[in-house]
Design a protein around this motif. Structure first.
Motif, PDB file in Angstrom:
ATOM      1  N   ILE A 123     -54.042  53.844  -2.917  1.00  0.00           N
ATOM      2  CA  ILE A 123     -53.297  55.003  -3.419  1.00  0.00           C
ATOM      3  C   ILE A 123     -54.230  55.991  -4.103  1.00  0.00           C
ATOM      4  CG2 ILE A 123     -52.681  54.073  -5.700  1.00  0.00           C
ATOM      5  CD1 ILE A 123     -49.841  55.319  -5.153  1.00  0.00           C
ATOM      6  N   GLY A 124     -55.320  55.497  -4.678  1.00  0.00           N
ATOM      7  CA  GLY A 124     -56.302  56.399  -5.269  1.00  0.00           C
ATOM      8  C   GLY A 124     -56.946  57.287  -4.221  1.00  0.00           C
ATOM      9  N   CYS A 125     -57.301  56.693  -3.096  1.00  0.00           N
ATOM     10  CA  CYS A 125     -57.886  57.473  -1.995  1.00  0.00           C
ATOM     11  C   CYS A 125     -56.899  58.511  -1.469  1.00  0.00           C
ATOM     12  CB  CYS A 125     -58.300  56.543  -0.862  1.00  0.00           C
ATOM     13  SG  CYS A 125     -59.645  55.398  -1.272  1.00  0.00           S
ATOM     14  N   MET A 126     -55.634  58.116  -1.368  1.00  0.00           N
ATOM     15  CA  MET A 126     -54.635  59.045  -0.836  1.00  0.00           C
ATOM     16  C   MET A 126     -54.404  60.213  -1.784  1.00  0.00           C
ATOM     17  SD  MET A 126     -51.930  56.459   1.009  1.00  0.00           S
ATOM     18  CE  MET A 126     -51.095  57.792   1.868  1.00  0.00           C
ATOM     19  N   LEU A 127     -54.395  59.934  -3.097  1.00  0.00           N
ATOM     20  CA  LEU A 127     -54.217  61.018  -4.050  1.00  0.00           C
ATOM     21  C   LEU A 127     -55.356  62.025  -3.941  1.00  0.00           C
ATOM     22  CD1 LEU A 127     -52.675  62.229  -6.506  1.00  0.00           C
ATOM     23  CD2 LEU A 127     -54.251  60.950  -7.953  1.00  0.00           C
ATOM     24  N   TYR A 128     -56.583  61.532  -3.830  1.00  0.00           N
ATOM     25  CA  TYR A 128     -57.721  62.436  -3.710  1.00  0.00           C
ATOM     26  C   TYR A 128     -57.587  63.300  -2.457  1.00  0.00           C
ATOM     27  CZ  TYR A 128     -62.472  64.205  -3.383  1.00  0.00           C
ATOM     28  OH  TYR A 128     -63.554  65.034  -3.289  1.00  0.00           O
ATOM     29  N   SER A 129     -57.162  62.699  -1.348  1.00  0.00           N
ATOM     30  CA  SER A 129     -57.088  63.435  -0.084  1.00  0.00           C
ATOM     31  C   SER A 129     -56.031  64.533  -0.109  1.00  0.00           C
ATOM     32  CB  SER A 129     -56.817  62.475   1.074  1.00  0.00           C
ATOM     33  OG  SER A 129     -55.478  61.991   1.050  1.00  0.00           O
ATOM     34  N   MET A 130     -55.092  64.461  -1.049  1.00  0.00           N
ATOM     35  CA  MET A 130     -54.097  65.525  -1.182  1.00  0.00           C
ATOM     36  C   MET A 130     -54.722  66.794  -1.756  1.00  0.00           C
ATOM     37  SD  MET A 130     -50.879  63.588  -2.886  1.00  0.00           S
ATOM     38  CE  MET A 130     -50.238  62.038  -2.215  1.00  0.00           C
ATOM     39  N   GLN A 131     -55.810  66.623  -2.499  1.00  0.00           N
ATOM     40  CA  GLN A 131     -56.364  67.741  -3.241  1.00  0.00           C
ATOM     41  C   GLN A 131     -57.613  68.345  -2.598  1.00  0.00           C
ATOM     42  OE1 GLN A 131     -56.367  66.985  -7.577  1.00  0.00           O
ATOM     43  NE2 GLN A 131     -55.487  65.003  -7.105  1.00  0.00           N
ATOM     44  N   LEU A 132     -58.429  67.483  -1.948  1.00  0.00           N
ATOM     45  CA  LEU A 132     -59.707  67.953  -1.410  1.00  0.00           C
ATOM     46  C   LEU A 132     -59.991  67.278  -0.071  1.00  0.00           C
ATOM     47  CD1 LEU A 132     -61.698  67.732  -4.748  1.00  0.00           C
ATOM     48  CD2 LEU A 132     -61.148  69.854  -3.549  1.00  0.00           C
ATOM     49  N   PRO A 133     -60.737  67.944   0.821  1.00  0.00           N
ATOM     50  CA  PRO A 133     -61.096  67.326   2.100  1.00  0.00           C
ATOM     51  C   PRO A 133     -61.953  66.082   1.869  1.00  0.00           C
ATOM     52  CG  PRO A 133     -61.557  69.687   2.105  1.00  0.00           C
ATOM     53  CD  PRO A 133     -61.266  69.312   0.692  1.00  0.00           C
ATOM     54  N   VAL A 134     -61.739  65.065   2.673  1.00  0.00           N
ATOM     55  CA  VAL A 134     -62.519  63.836   2.539  1.00  0.00           C
ATOM     56  C   VAL A 134     -62.428  63.054   3.849  1.00  0.00           C
ATOM     57  CG1 VAL A 134     -60.597  62.427   1.659  1.00  0.00           C
ATOM     58  CG2 VAL A 134     -62.955  61.850   1.016  1.00  0.00           C
ATOM     59  N   ALA A 135     -63.479  62.292   4.131  1.00  0.00           N
ATOM     60  CA  ALA A 135     -63.445  61.319   5.220  1.00  0.00           C
ATOM     61  C   ALA A 135     -63.470  59.936   4.594  1.00  0.00           C
ATOM     62  CB  ALA A 135     -64.642  61.506   6.151  1.00  0.00           C
ATOM     63  N   ALA A 136     -62.759  58.989   5.171  1.00  0.00           N
ATOM     64  CA  ALA A 136     -62.679  57.645   4.605  1.00  0.00           C
ATOM     65  C   ALA A 136     -62.949  56.612   5.693  1.00  0.00           C
ATOM     66  CB  ALA A 136     -61.303  57.400   3.983  1.00  0.00           C
ATOM     67  N   LEU A 137     -63.815  55.668   5.394  1.00  0.00           N
ATOM     68  CA  LEU A 137     -64.123  54.592   6.332  1.00  0.00           C
ATOM     69  C   LEU A 137     -63.104  53.472   6.185  1.00  0.00           C
ATOM     70  CD1 LEU A 137     -66.783  56.176   6.489  1.00  0.00           C
ATOM     71  CD2 LEU A 137     -67.998  54.001   6.593  1.00  0.00           C
ATOM     72  N   TYR A 138     -62.700  52.882   7.317  1.00  0.00           N
ATOM     73  CA  TYR A 138     -61.774  51.758   7.287  1.00  0.00           C
ATOM     74  C   TYR A 138     -62.239  50.682   8.253  1.00  0.00           C
ATOM     75  CZ  TYR A 138     -59.810  53.185  11.808  1.00  0.00           C
ATOM     76  OH  TYR A 138     -59.647  53.491  13.132  1.00  0.00           O
ATOM     77  N   THR A 139     -61.782  49.466   8.011  1.00  0.00           N
ATOM     78  CA  THR A 139     -62.093  48.334   8.881  1.00  0.00           C
ATOM     79  C   THR A 139     -60.881  48.026   9.749  1.00  0.00           C
ATOM     80  OG1 THR A 139     -63.589  47.398   7.225  1.00  0.00           O
ATOM     81  CG2 THR A 139     -62.802  45.913   8.959  1.00  0.00           C
ATOM     82  N   ARG A 140     -61.085  47.910  11.046  1.00  0.00           N
ATOM     83  CA  ARG A 140     -59.982  47.684  11.979  1.00  0.00           C
ATOM     84  C   ARG A 140     -59.339  46.326  11.748  1.00  0.00           C
ATOM     85  NH1 ARG A 140     -57.385  49.457  16.224  1.00  0.00           N
ATOM     86  NH2 ARG A 140     -58.427  51.463  15.993  1.00  0.00           N
ATOM     87  N   MET A 141     -57.992  46.287  11.760  1.00  0.00           N
ATOM     88  CA  MET A 141     -57.236  45.043  11.627  1.00  0.00           C
ATOM     89  C   MET A 141     -57.088  44.377  12.984  1.00  0.00           C
ATOM     90  SD  MET A 141     -54.093  46.454   9.280  1.00  0.00           S
ATOM     91  CE  MET A 141     -54.352  47.572   7.900  1.00  0.00           C
ATOM     92  N   SER A 142     -56.761  43.085  12.961  1.00  0.00           N
ATOM     93  CA  SER A 142     -56.569  42.356  14.213  1.00  0.00           C
ATOM     94  C   SER A 142     -55.304  42.791  14.934  1.00  0.00           C
ATOM     95  CB  SER A 142     -56.528  40.848  13.944  1.00  0.00           C
ATOM     96  OG  SER A 142     -55.512  40.541  13.002  1.00  0.00           O
TER      97      SER A 142
END
Length: 291
Positions: A123-142
């Protein structure tokens, strides 16, 4: 069966998104306590991690902390409904933000936001993305469908979701374009591109990707942590000052510093760190397995 499971999860998360946040949080906490009463592999993993990292604690204290951790983890799963399907207004109402850097600085250098796997990271990452451009790395789930759902909903406020396995060249291009990159490097992803450095005094397989990306992208590294506030009051996202002299020229020293910073944050609210992960899955040569 997989299709049915996916539909059930998606329906439940959408249902939780329209319920009051305190109600969802309390329900998740109660379910977590109930889940801890049952035997299971994840309970075993949590207790092994706690015994290794906090050997000074008694067995009773290990179990008390593990039970509280289950409350936090199951609660975080239910709160995904609000995070993935709730409105921007709802999320802003339950997340405070404190930044020790100027987030509006148009002359800011390339920035890597270094996250850690506390229960509130998403939720912290999502809040930041509401305010400023950002790219976020994620790990693929099975589960492919669940992974695609998570990627879409995590990026619904404008975050550019980048799979962790993508090329470093692409990530460097994003950094050099001026868009910050959010990533976490505190999980055991295997011995490739990793070093063994202490984590609460225990050798932990730790990624060196942050150092390399910072060095090649001439980027500052800014840690951030999202904590769950007491009394079901929501979350607080804290963005810290950039790490000094990072990268230092030594991937091993940089990995030590990342773990030391993480340890200091864990000691503030140890029940909120993701002890359910096998942090010590890989061990140095000759050191026995622990799980």
């Amino acid at each position: 069966m997989a299709q049915l499971g996916y539909l059930l999860v998606a329906m439940l998360l959408r249902a939780f998104s329209v319920l009051p946040y305190p109600l969802v949080a309390r329900l998740g906490s109660a379910l977590g306590a109930a889940a801890y009463a049952l035997p299971g592999r994840r309970k075993h993993v949590v207790l092994v991690n706690l015994r290794l990292c906090f050997p000074e604690k008694t067995e009773r204290e290990h179990h008390d902390l593990a039970k509280e951790h289950f409350r936090q983890v199951i609660r975080s799963y239910l709160e995904r409904g609000i995070q993935w399907f709730g409105s921007a207004k709802t999320i802003k109402n339950i997340v405070q933000i404190e930044s020790r850097i100027d987030l509006e600085d148009k002359d800011a250098p390339p920035t890597i936001f270094l996250g850690f796997h506390f229960v509130g990271i998403e939720i912290g990452c999502m809040l930041y993305s509401m305010q400023l451009p950002v790219a976020a790395l994620y790990t693929r789930m099975s589960n492919t469908r669940l992974c695609d759902l998570a990627r879409r909903q995590r990026g619904r406020f404008g975050a550019d979701m980048i799979e962790r396995s993508t090329s470093a060249r692409k990530i460097l291009g994003i950094l050099r374009s001026g868009k910050p990159v959010m990533l976490a490097a505190d999980m055991d992803h295997g011995i490739n591109n990793s070093v063994f450095v202490p984590f609460f005094g225990v050798p932990a397989c730790t990624l060196t990707s942050v150092s390399r990306l910072a060095r090649l992208g001439h980027a500052r590294v800014v840690p951030f942590v999202t904590e769950v506030l007491p009394d079901f009051r929501g979350y607080k996202l804290t963005i810290f000052e950039p790490l000094n002299d990072f990268p230092s020229g030594s991937d091993t020293n940089d990995a030590r510093r990342m773990n030391a910073f993480l340890e200091a944050q864990i000691l503030r609210f140890p029940e909120q760190y993701y002890w359910v992960h096998r942090r010590f899955k890989h061990r140095p040569p000759g050191v026995p397995a622990v799980y």
